[in-house]
Design an enzyme around this catalytic site. Structure first.
Site, PDB file in Angstrom:
ATOM      1  N   LYS A  35      94.210  18.643  27.018  1.00 57.92           N
ATOM      2  CA  LYS A  35      95.552  18.069  27.085  1.00 57.92           C
ATOM      3  C   LYS A  35      95.737  17.020  25.999  1.00 57.92           C
ATOM      4  O   LYS A  35      94.959  16.071  25.898  1.00 57.92           O
ATOM      5  CB  LYS A  35      95.813  17.425  28.452  1.00 57.92           C
ATOM      6  CG  LYS A  35      97.221  16.823  28.586  1.00 57.92           C
ATOM      7  CD  LYS A  35      97.478  16.305  29.982  1.00 57.92           C
ATOM      8  CE  LYS A  35      96.989  14.889  30.196  1.00 57.92           C
ATOM      9  NZ  LYS A  35      97.846  13.877  29.496  1.00 57.92           N
ATOM     10  N   ASP A  62     101.386  17.642  26.439  1.00 61.10           N
ATOM     11  CA  ASP A  62     101.995  16.889  27.538  1.00 61.10           C
ATOM     12  C   ASP A  62     102.868  15.766  26.974  1.00 61.10           C
ATOM     13  O   ASP A  62     102.505  14.591  27.026  1.00 61.10           O
ATOM     14  CB  ASP A  62     100.887  16.332  28.439  1.00 61.10           C
ATOM     15  CG  ASP A  62     101.443  15.646  29.675  1.00 61.10           C
ATOM     16  OD1 ASP A  62     102.570  15.976  30.090  1.00 61.10           O
ATOM     17  OD2 ASP A  62     100.736  14.764  30.226  1.00 61.10           O
ATOM     18  N   LYS A  64     106.240  15.601  27.901  1.00 62.52           N
ATOM     19  CA  LYS A  64     107.234  15.331  28.940  1.00 62.52           C
ATOM     20  C   LYS A  64     108.643  15.168  28.364  1.00 62.52           C
ATOM     21  O   LYS A  64     109.301  14.149  28.566  1.00 62.52           O
ATOM     22  CB  LYS A  64     106.848  14.085  29.746  1.00 62.52           C
ATOM     23  CG  LYS A  64     105.499  14.171  30.445  1.00 62.52           C
ATOM     24  CD  LYS A  64     105.217  12.889  31.234  1.00 62.52           C
ATOM     25  CE  LYS A  64     103.909  12.970  31.982  1.00 62.52           C
ATOM     26  NZ  LYS A  64     102.727  12.903  31.093  1.00 62.52           N
ATOM     27  N   ASP A  67     115.613  14.757  27.743  1.00 63.15           N
ATOM     28  CA  ASP A  67     116.722  14.371  26.878  1.00 63.15           C
ATOM     29  C   ASP A  67     117.901  15.289  27.194  1.00 63.15           C
ATOM     30  O   ASP A  67     117.869  16.027  28.183  1.00 63.15           O
ATOM     31  CB  ASP A  67     116.301  14.498  25.406  1.00 63.15           C
ATOM     32  CG  ASP A  67     116.957  13.451  24.514  1.00 63.15           C
ATOM     33  OD1 ASP A  67     118.204  13.374  24.538  1.00 63.15           O
ATOM     34  OD2 ASP A  67     116.244  12.722  23.795  1.00 63.15           O
ATOM     35  N   THR A 125     102.074  10.708  39.014  1.00 65.57           N
ATOM     36  CA  THR A 125     101.047  10.355  40.017  1.00 65.57           C
ATOM     37  C   THR A 125     100.755   8.860  40.049  1.00 65.57           C
ATOM     38  O   THR A 125     100.027   8.395  40.919  1.00 65.57           O
ATOM     39  CB  THR A 125      99.735  11.126  39.759  1.00 65.57           C
ATOM     40  OG1 THR A 125      99.340  10.936  38.402  1.00 65.57           O
ATOM     41  CG2 THR A 125      99.908  12.603  40.054  1.00 65.57           C
ATOM     42  N   ARG A 216      89.521  10.393  32.383  1.00 61.19           N
ATOM     43  CA  ARG A 216      88.450   9.395  32.282  1.00 61.19           C
ATOM     44  C   ARG A 216      87.133   9.750  32.960  1.00 61.19           C
ATOM     45  O   ARG A 216      86.068   9.413  32.429  1.00 61.19           O
ATOM     46  CB  ARG A 216      88.980   8.040  32.782  1.00 61.19           C
ATOM     47  CG  ARG A 216      89.869   7.354  31.774  1.00 61.19           C
ATOM     48  CD  ARG A 216      90.715   6.257  32.375  1.00 61.19           C
ATOM     49  NE  ARG A 216      91.852   6.811  33.113  1.00 61.19           N
ATOM     50  CZ  ARG A 216      92.823   6.072  33.634  1.00 61.19           C
ATOM     51  NH1 ARG A 216      92.797   4.767  33.516  1.00 61.19           N
ATOM     52  NH2 ARG A 216      93.819   6.647  34.273  1.00 61.19           N
TER      53      ARG A 216
END
Length: 238
Positions: A35, A62, A64, A67, A125, A216
């Site tokens: 990603k 990613d 997002k 608009d 999230t 992570r």
């Protein structure tokens, strides 16, 4: 049997191209999908996408997009030209999402390449029920995610991004073919960090998630490759 490598997406959490390249090289034998998020894409001016294409890896872009419809569909066309495998837009108005779905199909056909999967972001999230109340939304995170998932399916895009905590409800509402991408995945031994709605890999798969995004716990591990393989095994043993 589930193929864990086909389910795991590793989020590249650095804003430096050299570090991203080093991470990709360490993980190339154990991870197929990476990603590239907003920070990474802007900081490296898309170089990481080019590198992943050179490596033959699947790219989850990613960014997002959110608009006006014309701008969103133009951005989708540009992402198709980058040969990404999966991309995100925000769940917004029906017409805007419809235009994105059509744009992706048309551009892929024009280039004679596979159309990327388009998924809509339902509820980040990092947001809690209280966060939604603070911005004037009286729904819970689960209620809002399900409502937006239904809207996304109606628009014709391929799926959604959601917390694995509500993915089973979304599968029930939208069907098993509707793609579900779940971030906020943490092995039981990993730190939660800034995520408020986390689920283990095995639980997410058992709830019906198609793809799991892990950052992570892999990228900051002492041995990223071994951490990735452990999660692959957890997925396959779910």
């Amino acid at each position: 049997m589930i193929n864990g490598k086909e389910k795991l997406i590793v989020a590249i959490d650095t804003n430096e191209f050299d570090k991203a390249k080093e991470l990709i090289d360490k993980l190339e034998d154990s991870v197929d999908i990476f990603k590239v998020g907003l920070e990474q894409y802007v900081a490296t001016r898309g170089k990481t996408v080019d590198y992943l294409n050179e490596k033959g890896k699947k790219i989850f872009l990613d960014l997002k997009f959110h608009d006006i419809p014309n701008t969103m569909q133009s951005a989708v066309r540009a992402a198709v030209r980058d040969k990404v495998w999966l991309m995100t837009i925000h769940v917004s108005d029906l017409e805007g999402m419809r235009q994105c779905a059509v744009a992706a199909k048309e551009e892929a056909e024009r280039l004679n390449i596979q159309k990327p999967i388009i998924v809509g972001v339902t509820v980040l999230t990092s947001l809690s029920n209280q966060d939604l109340q603070d911005i004037g939304c009286n729904m819970t995170t689960e209620e809002l995610a399900i409502k937006r998932a239904k809207l996304a399916k109606e628009s014709g895009i391929d799926g959604i991004v959601c917390s694995a905590q509500e993915v089973d409800k979304i599968v029930e509402a939208c069907g098993t073919e509707f793609v579900t991408v779940c971030p906020g995945i943490r092995p039981a031994t990993a730190a939660v960090g800034d995520q408020k709605r986390v689920v283990t890999p095995a639980d997410a798969i058992n709830k019906g998630a198609h793809y799991l995004v892990v950052g992570r716990p892999i990228t900051k591990a002492t041995n990223p490759k071994e951490s990735a393989l452990n999660i692959v095994r957890e997925i396959e043993n779910a």
